[in-house]
Scaffold this active site. Structure first.
Site, PDB file in Angstrom:
ATOM      1  CB  ALA A 125      -0.688 -23.936   8.133  1.00 32.25           C
ATOM      2  CB  ALA A 126       2.968 -28.752   8.414  1.00 32.69           C
ATOM      3  N   GLY A 129       8.141 -26.879   7.134  1.00 29.35           N
ATOM      4  CA  GLY A 129       8.476 -27.932   8.088  1.00 29.35           C
ATOM      5  C   GLY A 129       9.259 -27.505   9.309  1.00 29.35           C
ATOM      6  CE  LYS A 131       5.874 -21.460  12.969  1.00 31.85           C
ATOM      7  NZ  LYS A 131       6.433 -21.245  11.605  1.00 31.85           N
ATOM      8  CG  ASP A 176      -9.579 -25.309   3.531  1.00 35.36           C
ATOM      9  OD1 ASP A 176      -9.453 -25.054   4.749  1.00 35.36           O
ATOM     10  OD2 ASP A 176     -10.053 -24.500   2.716  1.00 35.36           O
ATOM     11  CB  CYS A 247       4.776 -14.220  10.419  1.00 34.33           C
ATOM     12  SG  CYS A 247       4.126 -14.555   8.770  1.00 34.33           S
TER      13      CYS A 247
END
Length: 477
Positions: A125-126, A129, A131, A176, A247
């Site tokens: 789940a980028a 950006g 990470k 997904d 988070c």
């Protein structure tokens, strides 16, 4: 700093009281949530060393406090943020740093805790950006990263940040995240699943983050997270590392999701404790060896991080029933590749042997070799870097390729005023024009783009969608 007025549902407060470790104060938790979040940045070591960055910005009067778990990370305090936003500084525009919350640097720190050298990594789940770019920097642009984003509207932002940071080893997908276990079994050496979550840890940034919070919603989200971690675990090779992070602060979306994976594959999952990740990590360490970061511990966002190793193969999932379609690119023959490479070298572009040239119609692309085994198994939104377009008179070199592959020694340095004009999309009129017809222009030694010399003028090729108006960087004082 003025305090936030954070909305706390009573059921949330009750849940946090129950979850709070004995050595932490609940009053300190509430007080920390009401304080505005400290800003933080991460130096992009693909473009500059931490030491050189600190020397570069020393005249600006920025107060930089090191982030304990990321040697490239710093909390930042600076005057004049209203007059000149951090994102409009020269160093940000040229990709020397990324504005990234300190807690969100933790998952990648955990992924690379033992200094592994993974060939292929997936960020499930980028977007936006932070990470992915951190992973790329840790890999030194070597190997390959599959950066996936389910939200179509966020894929464009993800690519923009990857391009700004000069990253060349990423392939983007838009799926997904639950598809990868079946589509790409045992394909990755390391996987980061920073899972979609209820966001309980971000109230310092968004005072209304809990407006739609409910215990029932947490359980629904946790069900999706279990499916995501199961898929990611199938996509991980035996011996590989999986980092699961959120988070948020509740156990259902954190410890319980990891425990579910442990109970599902007891013979194949090993917890890798994070107590030695950095000095002070013990303050957030759970009994299992996870990091459960409440906001008051390090004065940052709330976060959860678990690091796992896949110790054995598991039964594969059923093969997907969809057809990927024909791969639309073909590799360049060695003779053609040599001609393209020579032409690129002539304008100051160079790449290493970990990238190979591919063509689609008149487009030339540089793909990370490490991703080639995955071609034809999933549909990619974008792979690597678009190098050039072929036309009658040669090659039209693309902006993203200049940012990723420019060799600084073959460059034309702009003054601060000229660089500001460049970022505004205007042509530049240097006192002395470069000798060559096409010149890579730089500021602070960092590539800004490719200019075409027209008489005494440098014609601007900065992409229109990146052009900035208003006040830009302040320069040295």
């Amino acid at each position: 700093m003025a305090e936030n007025t954070v909305y706390f549902p009573e059921a949330f407060l009750a849940q946090m009281r129950a979850a709070m470790p004995a050595h932490l104060s609940f009053d300190d938790f509430i007080a920390a949530c009401q304080r505005p979040l400290r800003r933080s940045i991460r130096v992009n070591t693909l473009k500059i060393s931490v030491a050189d960055f600190l020397s570069l910005v020393a005249p600006y009067g920025w107060q930089l406090t090191p982030v304990p778990w990321c040697e490239e990370g710093f909390w930042i305090e600076r005057d004049g943020d209203d007059a000149l936003p951090l994102g409009s500084t020269a160093e940000h525009l040229s990709g020397l740093f990324y504005i990234q919350e300190a807690s969100s640097m933790l998952p990648v720190a955990a992924l690379f805790a033992d200094n592994p050298q993974p060939e292929r990594v997936m960020d499930v789940a980028a977007a936006p950006g932070s990470k992915t770019t951190q992973i790329a920097a840790r890999m030194g642009n070597a190997g390959g990263i599959l950066a996936n984003e389910f939200s179509a509207s966020r894929v464009k932002v993800l690519h923009a940040n990857i391009s700004r940071c000069g990253i060349s080893n990423v392939a983007l997908t838009h799926f997904d995240g639950r598809v990868f276990g079946a589509a790409l079994p045992e394909a990755f050496d390391a996987i980061l699943l920073d899972a979609p979550c209820s966001g309980e840890g971000v109230v310092r940034k968004d005072a209304d983050a809990l407006k739609n919070w409910s215990p029932e919603s947490n359980l629904d989200i946790a069900a999706t997270q279990r499916e995501l971690i199961d898929s990611a675990f199938h996509a991980l090779r035996p011996g590989g590392t999986l980092v699961y992070s959120t988070c948020t602060l509740n156990r259902e979306e954190n410890q319980s999701v990891v425990q579910w994976l442990l109970s599902r594959y007891p013979q194949a999952v090993e917890i890798l404790p994070l107590g030695d990740l950095f000095s002070g990590a013990a303050d957030a360490l759970t009994a299992e060896g996870f990091l459960h970061v409440f906001p008051q511990i390090y004065d940052c966002e709330g976060f959860f991080v678990a690091r796992l190793r896949k110790t054995a193969a598991i039964d594969p999932l059923p093969a997907p029933g969809y057809k990927v379609g024909k791969f639309p690119f073909t590799p360049l023959k060695s003779r053609e590749a040599a001609a393209v490479t020579a032409a690129a070298n002539a304008v100051g572009l160079a790449w290493d042997a970990g990238h190979t040239l591919w063509q689609r119609d008149k487009e030339l692309w540089l793909f990370p070799q490490a991703m080639e085994p995955l071609f034809g198994q999933v549909r990619f939104s974008r792979i690597g870097v678009r190098l050039a377009e072929v036309h009658n008179k040669g090659y039209r070199w693309q902006h993203e390729a200049v940012i990723a592959f420019a060799a600084p020694q073959r460059a034309f340095e702009l003054t601060q005023e000229e660089a500001e004009e460049w970022y505004r999309g205007r042509d530049v009129y240097p006192q002395t024009a470069p000798q060559q017809d096409e010149a890579i222009v730089t500021f602070q030694g960092v590539p800004l783009g490719l200019a075409k010399r027209v008489g005494s003028r440098l014609k601007n090729s900065y992409p229109r969608e990146l052009v900035r108006d208003g006040k830009l960087f302040a320069g040295k004082v």
